[in-house]
Design a protein around this motif. Structure first.
Motif, PDB file in Angstrom:
ATOM      1  N   ARG A 123     -25.854   9.738  -5.703  1.00  0.00           N
ATOM      2  CA  ARG A 123     -27.125  10.617  -5.792  1.00  0.00           C
ATOM      3  C   ARG A 123     -27.674  10.967  -6.931  1.00  0.00           C
ATOM      4  O   ARG A 123     -29.014  11.111  -7.249  1.00  0.00           O
ATOM      5  CB  ARG A 123     -26.840  11.830  -4.722  1.00  0.00           C
ATOM      6  N   LEU A 178     -29.455   7.916  -8.101  1.00  0.00           N
ATOM      7  CA  LEU A 178     -30.671   7.893  -7.454  1.00  0.00           C
ATOM      8  C   LEU A 178     -31.662   8.807  -8.126  1.00  0.00           C
ATOM      9  O   LEU A 178     -32.748   8.856  -7.606  1.00  0.00           O
ATOM     10  CB  LEU A 178     -30.274   7.923  -5.941  1.00  0.00           C
ATOM     11  N   ARG A 195     -38.510   5.084  -8.875  1.00  0.00           N
ATOM     12  CA  ARG A 195     -38.617   4.841  -7.589  1.00  0.00           C
ATOM     13  C   ARG A 195     -38.662   3.487  -7.160  1.00  0.00           C
ATOM     14  O   ARG A 195     -38.200   3.061  -6.113  1.00  0.00           O
ATOM     15  CB  ARG A 195     -39.477   5.813  -6.774  1.00  0.00           C
ATOM     16  N   VAL A 201     -35.308   1.399  -8.344  1.00  0.00           N
ATOM     17  CA  VAL A 201     -34.023   1.688  -7.596  1.00  0.00           C
ATOM     18  C   VAL A 201     -34.150   2.169  -6.142  1.00  0.00           C
ATOM     19  O   VAL A 201     -34.981   3.107  -5.829  1.00  0.00           O
ATOM     20  CB  VAL A 201     -33.499   3.195  -8.360  1.00  0.00           C
ATOM     21  N   GLN A 202     -33.560   1.506  -5.428  1.00  0.00           N
ATOM     22  CA  GLN A 202     -33.604   1.966  -3.750  1.00  0.00           C
ATOM     23  C   GLN A 202     -32.168   1.995  -3.256  1.00  0.00           C
ATOM     24  O   GLN A 202     -31.146   1.488  -3.477  1.00  0.00           O
ATOM     25  CB  GLN A 202     -34.323   0.856  -3.224  1.00  0.00           C
ATOM     26  N   PRO A 203     -31.953   2.987  -2.160  1.00  0.00           N
ATOM     27  CA  PRO A 203     -30.869   3.109  -1.557  1.00  0.00           C
ATOM     28  C   PRO A 203     -30.828   2.519  -0.082  1.00  0.00           C
ATOM     29  O   PRO A 203     -31.684   2.242   0.718  1.00  0.00           O
ATOM     30  CB  PRO A 203     -30.872   4.519  -1.313  1.00  0.00           C
ATOM     31  N   VAL A 241     -28.556   0.967  -4.194  1.00  0.00           N
ATOM     32  CA  VAL A 241     -27.312   1.728  -4.170  1.00  0.00           C
ATOM     33  C   VAL A 241     -26.936   1.716  -2.752  1.00  0.00           C
ATOM     34  O   VAL A 241     -27.594   2.338  -1.705  1.00  0.00           O
ATOM     35  CB  VAL A 241     -27.667   3.295  -4.708  1.00  0.00           C
TER      36      VAL A 241
END
Length: 590
Positions: free
Chosen positions: A380, A383, A412, A415-417, A498
């Motif tokens: 987290r 992120l 943003r 980087v993505q979850p 992630v």
């Protein structure tokens, strides 16, 4: 397929004998048969595992045995003979008297099956009173004995607590205490450890095995993990689309599977895949069939054979040859925990303590550890969802925390979850199309036509048909929902993805498909993955490097082969030893 032969070492009439069972559900569109022609036996003191993916009918079969089918379901054919009595012919009152006293159950999700507003001890006490074991003051004393017997330390104090004050493993122990409270002759354990870390899982299963062996209780174990079933059960029953397709002892199922679906389960089970890699690296010829081998990834992992990896792993390169995309430098995260009551004092809790790691560009770094080890907190912070208390995190050389508005937007996009539960992470009111299009809309990318084309392209990338675009998450399977979540994560063409326990909620076959998809996307798009997991069996198949965390600290790091073949810390060895099926003999029979 009916298999009625008693296993070696058992004699006499089976404790439970299911014969040609059929279960049908009434729906708005007509009747649907979920289980058909199922037959198998469970003898006294024996553990029989029923294995299959979601929808195979294994949990429905268990629910029929204990009389807990949904209101629209019923046994429409066959018999369920328990101690000579046909349970399918019993009325509700008779089943209620039998349930708990002669047949116990440990359900899958302890938080959903424990009353959140009642103390744990009171719920065990209620079980004792309802089954007529003991009453009054004796019930309270027996409750404490049962909780202690199930492995809960300081049982007298724990009995006064509520479920939310327990960890997942402690809640599962409480359910085991309730399931065995009346000393039943048969215990049904429906995915009893699927939501738990591997070390907690092993502790729970060891405790359950010890208890049932000591009490002489037969166990019907429901699971989707064939490695777990083979390690824990005397016999294995494989179900597929409501039917039994194969049954036998664990050894024959593992080394000489007869049905194609069993071979698929064998190829997909992470624990068995990890074991195959280990054996292959030591020159042991692994049992199985050519068809089974073809169901595993075609590309070899470093130092292994093509038949041992679920996802292709790139050859190792010198450490300084791959520039890190993300650098975490001595990061600490401290949370302030409020005390109870108005005058309760607050206390600091260090979730992450001086952690340093690097994520190589275009590769997969796995961060592993038990719940509470700090791995998700690290994710987290990477992120940008949590700010470190101290230390720094740099993405492509730029500080993740110290960024302006334009830098935030750019970050943003890059980087993505992908989160653990695809149902919780998708808006239930958005169609698949709206879900995948949302990042493009939010970042004002393209016009309506170009976004539509991009959504269809993403659906093709994650191998989903365009016909699903108008559906809602509730209309999709778990694997389809996770594919939608992956498509959404890829919409902005990120560089870092992630994956926080991204496959832990899925059946092994679906899990294997998602892992293969992630590997193919990495190869095609040059993605970098941070893979958060408590399951080292999965990590062995997908990661290039591994970082092991314990109580907020990094205790070991290295290439995946180095960590698995020569772990340096006791904690890492404990995690590895807890992998289900790690000690199974998968060599070819003589």
């Amino acid at each position: 397929m009916s298999v009625t032969d008693a296993p070696q070492g058992s004699a006499g009439t089976p404790l439970l004998s299911i014969r040609d069972l059929e279960v049908t559900f009434r729906t708005e569109s007509g009747s649907a048969t979920a289980v058909r022609g199922v037959s198998f036996d469970v003898h006294a003191g024996q553990t029989v595992a029923v294995v299959g993916e979601s929808g195979s009918g294994k949990s429905t079969t268990a629910a029929a045995v204990i009389g807990l089918l949904a209101a629209n379901g019923s046994v429409t054919a066959g018999q369920i003979l328990f101690e000579g009595e046909d349970l399918a012919a019993l009325g509700p009152d008779a089943m209620r008297r039998l349930r708990g006293s002669r047949i116990g159950m440990v359900p899958q999700d302890p938080m959903s099956n424990l009353n959140p507003v009642r103390r744990v001890g009171a719920q065990v006490d209620e079980t004792l009173q309802d089954t007529g074991v003991v009453r009054g003051r004796r019930a309270r004393a027996r409750t404490i004995e049962l909780l202690a017997e199930a492995g809960l330390p300081d049982a007298e104090r724990r009995a006064q607590q509520y479920p939310h004050e327990f960890s997942g493993g402690m809640r599962q122990r409480a359910l085991i205490a309730m399931g065995l409270a009346a000393r039943p002759h048969l215990l049904i354990a429906d995915e009893p450890t699927s939501a738990l870390d591997v070390t907690v899982q092993r502790t729970i299963l060891d405790g359950l095995t010890d208890l049932t062996d000591r009490l002489g209780v037969a166990v019907l174990l429901i699971t989707h993990d064939l490695g777990l079933a083979a390690e824990r059960a005397d016999r294995v029953v494989v179900m597929y689309r409501g039917e039994v397709v194969e049954e036998g002892d664990a050894r024959s199922i593992l080394t000489e599977p007869r049905h194609e679906y069993t071979r698929r389960l064998l190829a997909a089970a992470p624990s068995l895949a990890s074991r195959r890699i280990e054996l292959a690296r030591h020159g042991v010829e692994v049992g199985g069939t050519p068809e089974q081998d073809l169901l595993v990834a075609p590309a070899p992992a470093t130092g292994s054979t093509p038949a041992t990896a679920t996802a292709p792993r790139r050859p190792a390169e010198p450490q300084d040859a791959v520039r890190p995309l993300v650098e975490v430098d001595h990061v600490t995260k401290v949370f302030t925990i409020r005390g109870r009551g108005l005058l309760g004092r607050s206390a600091d809790f260090t979730a992450v303590d001086e952690v340093s790691l690097a994520v190589p560009r275009g590769r997969t770094l796995a961060v592993v550890g038990e719940s509470g080890s700090g791995k998700s907190t690290v994710a987290r912070m990477m992120l940008g969802l949590l700010e470190p208390t101290s230390g720094s995190i740099r993405f492509d050389g730029a500080d993740v925390v110290q960024r302006d508005r334009s830098g935030e937007v750019a970050f943003r996009r890059r980087v993505q979850p992908i989160f653990q539960d695809p149902y919780a992470s998708l808006d239930p009111l958005f169609t698949v199309y709206r879900t995948v299009e949302e990042p493009l809309r939010a970042h004002r990318i393209g016009d309506r036509a170009s976004r539509h084309a991009r959504v269809r392209e993403l659906m093709e990338q994650v191998a989903l048909p365009a016909g699903l675009l108008r559906r809602y998450p509730a209309e999709l399977s778990g694997g389809q929902r996770q594919r939608v979540a992956i498509a959404r994560a890829l919409a902005l063409e990120p560089e870092l993805v992630v994956c926080d326990e991204a496959v832990s909620a899925l059946d092994v076959i679906v899990q294997s498909q998602i892992l293969r998809l992630l590997a193919e996307l990495q190869e095609r798009l040059g993605l970098t993955y941070l893979f958060i997991s408590h399951d080292l069996a999965v990590v062995r198949q997908v990661a290039d490097e591994v970082c092991v965390m314990q109580e907020g600290r990094v205790v070991e790091r290295g290439t995946v082969d180095d960590v698995f073949d020569a772990p340096r810390t006791t904690y890492t060895r404990t995690l590895l030893d807890a992998i289900p099926g790690r000690d199974l003999d998968l060599g070819r029979p003589a």
